[in-house]
Design a protein around this motif. Structure first.
Motif, mmCIF file in Angstrom:
data_model
loop_
_atom_site.group_PDB
_atom_site.id
_atom_site.type_symbol
_atom_site.label_atom_id
_atom_site.label_comp_id
_atom_site.label_asym_id
_atom_site.label_seq_id
_atom_site.Cartn_x
_atom_site.Cartn_y
_atom_site.Cartn_z
ATOM 1 N N LEU A 1 19.572 145.350 39.055
ATOM 2 C CA LEU A 1 20.971 145.559 38.660
ATOM 3 C C LEU A 1 21.920 145.306 39.828
ATOM 4 N N GLY A 2 21.586 145.775 41.014
ATOM 5 C CA GLY A 2 22.445 145.565 42.180
ATOM 6 C C GLY A 2 22.598 144.100 42.535
ATOM 7 N N VAL A 3 21.491 143.359 42.480
ATOM 8 C CA VAL A 3 21.549 141.929 42.783
ATOM 9 C C VAL A 3 22.364 141.200 41.723
ATOM 10 N N ALA A 4 22.159 141.543 40.462
ATOM 11 C CA ALA A 4 22.893 140.879 39.381
ATOM 12 C C ALA A 4 24.392 141.161 39.483
ATOM 13 N N ILE A 5 24.752 142.409 39.664
ATOM 14 C CA ILE A 5 26.173 142.761 39.749
ATOM 15 C C ILE A 5 26.813 142.110 40.970
ATOM 16 N N GLY A 6 26.160 142.200 42.113
ATOM 17 C CA GLY A 6 26.716 141.627 43.333
ATOM 18 C C GLY A 6 26.905 140.120 43.237
ATOM 19 N N SER A 7 25.893 139.428 42.745
ATOM 20 C CA SER A 7 25.992 137.970 42.701
ATOM 21 C C SER A 7 26.972 137.497 41.634
ATOM 22 N N LEU A 8 27.006 138.159 40.488
ATOM 23 C CA LEU A 8 27.927 137.733 39.432
ATOM 24 C C LEU A 8 29.387 138.014 39.790
ATOM 25 N N VAL A 9 29.661 139.162 40.386
ATOM 26 C CA VAL A 9 31.040 139.467 40.788
ATOM 27 C C VAL A 9 31.469 138.539 41.926
ATOM 28 N N ALA A 10 30.580 138.269 42.876
ATOM 29 C CA ALA A 10 30.923 137.345 43.966
ATOM 30 C C ALA A 10 31.181 135.945 43.420
ATOM 31 N N GLY A 11 30.378 135.509 42.464
ATOM 32 C CA GLY A 11 30.607 134.206 41.848
ATOM 33 C C GLY A 11 31.924 134.142 41.101
ATOM 34 N N SER A 12 32.255 135.220 40.407
ATOM 35 C CA SER A 12 33.546 135.281 39.715
ATOM 36 C C SER A 12 34.697 135.237 40.711
ATOM 37 N N ALA A 13 34.523 135.895 41.850
ATOM 38 C CA ALA A 13 35.570 135.895 42.867
ATOM 39 C C ALA A 13 35.764 134.499 43.444
ATOM 40 N N HIS A 14 34.674 133.803 43.693
ATOM 41 C CA HIS A 14 34.798 132.430 44.195
ATOM 42 C C HIS A 14 35.561 131.565 43.198
ATOM 43 N N ALA A 15 35.248 131.725 41.921
ATOM 44 C CA ALA A 15 35.916 130.921 40.900
ATOM 45 C C ALA A 15 37.376 131.321 40.723
ATOM 46 N N ALA A 16 37.715 132.569 41.031
ATOM 47 C CA ALA A 16 39.080 133.065 40.813
ATOM 48 C C ALA A 16 40.010 132.799 41.989
ATOM 49 N N LYS B 1 41.024 135.636 35.680
ATOM 50 C CA LYS B 1 39.689 135.041 35.766
ATOM 51 C C LYS B 1 38.716 136.000 36.443
ATOM 52 N N LEU B 2 39.173 136.687 37.487
ATOM 53 C CA LEU B 2 38.316 137.640 38.188
ATOM 54 C C LEU B 2 37.881 138.769 37.255
ATOM 55 N N TRP B 3 38.824 139.354 36.531
ATOM 56 C CA TRP B 3 38.497 140.485 35.658
ATOM 57 C C TRP B 3 37.736 140.059 34.414
ATOM 58 N N ALA B 4 37.953 138.837 33.930
ATOM 59 C CA ALA B 4 37.123 138.341 32.821
ATOM 60 C C ALA B 4 35.675 138.207 33.284
ATOM 61 N N GLY B 5 35.493 137.701 34.502
ATOM 62 C CA GLY B 5 34.149 137.632 35.060
ATOM 63 C C GLY B 5 33.550 139.014 35.268
ATOM 64 N N GLY B 6 34.379 139.972 35.677
ATOM 65 C CA GLY B 6 33.902 141.347 35.842
ATOM 66 C C GLY B 6 33.483 141.975 34.522
ATOM 67 N N ALA B 7 34.240 141.699 33.462
ATOM 68 C CA ALA B 7 33.874 142.222 32.138
ATOM 69 C C ALA B 7 32.569 141.591 31.653
ATOM 70 N N ALA B 8 32.429 140.284 31.866
ATOM 71 C CA ALA B 8 31.180 139.620 31.484
ATOM 72 C C ALA B 8 30.008 140.168 32.298
ATOM 73 N N THR B 9 30.253 140.464 33.562
ATOM 74 C CA THR B 9 29.219 141.067 34.405
ATOM 75 C C THR B 9 28.828 142.436 33.862
ATOM 76 N N GLY B 10 29.802 143.191 33.363
ATOM 77 C CA GLY B 10 29.506 144.492 32.771
ATOM 78 C C GLY B 10 28.592 144.381 31.563
ATOM 79 N N VAL B 11 28.834 143.383 30.731
ATOM 80 C CA VAL B 11 27.976 143.168 29.555
ATOM 81 C C VAL B 11 26.567 142.794 29.998
#
Length: 161
Positions: A132-147, A20-30
């Motif tokens: 970009l920094g705010v988007a990456i930071g918040s999306l990865v942190a959100g993915s981590a919370h969910a994972a 789940k964490l890495w799926a969120g990371g891949a989506a964050t990359g897109v």
């Protein structure tokens, strides 16, 4: 005077759902790659600001637009890897991740100001890097919370009768 007693059983840590964490990371990359492309289109097309390529390259720019988008996507994956390591090994992973992302974003915002481009280009690129920094930071942190899965609670010892 107070005493600090440790429990006989070590505290269990929450587990991480890596998929789940890495799926969120891949989506964050897109998302980050698309933010970079849209930001460059807005900068060049609407404001006529040089962002990474000379003005003669047109609104779509040249290969540097693709490299900027690819770089944003790769940095999203690097942030996901950092978050995974922090979740596994640090006592307050979200706090450390927040500090790293804040400092990395500030560094990315200051980087355009060491170039010889005009001020409009520098400010627009710094703004795009901030977004970009705010988007990456918040999306990865959100993915981590969910994972994160809560730590299993050990059964309480039964009282003696």
């Amino acid at each position: 005077m107070t005493a600090n007693y440790q429990s006989a059983t070590p505290r269990s840590r929450p587990t991480v759902n890596a998929g789940k964490l890495w799926a969120g990371g891949a989506a964050t990359g897109v998302v980050a790659a698309l933010i970079a492309v849209v930001g460059i289109l807005i900068g060049r097309g609407l404001f006529g600001v040089d962002v990474l390529a000379p003005k003669g390259a047109g609104v779509w720019g040249d290969a540097s637009t693709g490299w900027y988008a690819l770089g944003a996507a790769v940095l999203s994956l690097v942030a996901t890897g950092l978050m995974h390591v922090l979740l596994l090994f640090t006592p307050r992973p979200m706090l450390f991740f927040g500090w790293v992302m804040t400092l990395a974003t500030v560094t990315a915002m200051l980087a355009p100001f060491v170039t010889e481009h005009d001020f409009g280009s520098r400010f627009f690129t710094a703004g795009l890097n901030f977004f970009l920094g705010v988007a990456i930071g918040s999306l990865v942190a959100g993915s981590a919370h969910a994972a994160m899965r809560p730590a299993p609670v050990p059964p309480a010892p039964r009282p003696y009768r």
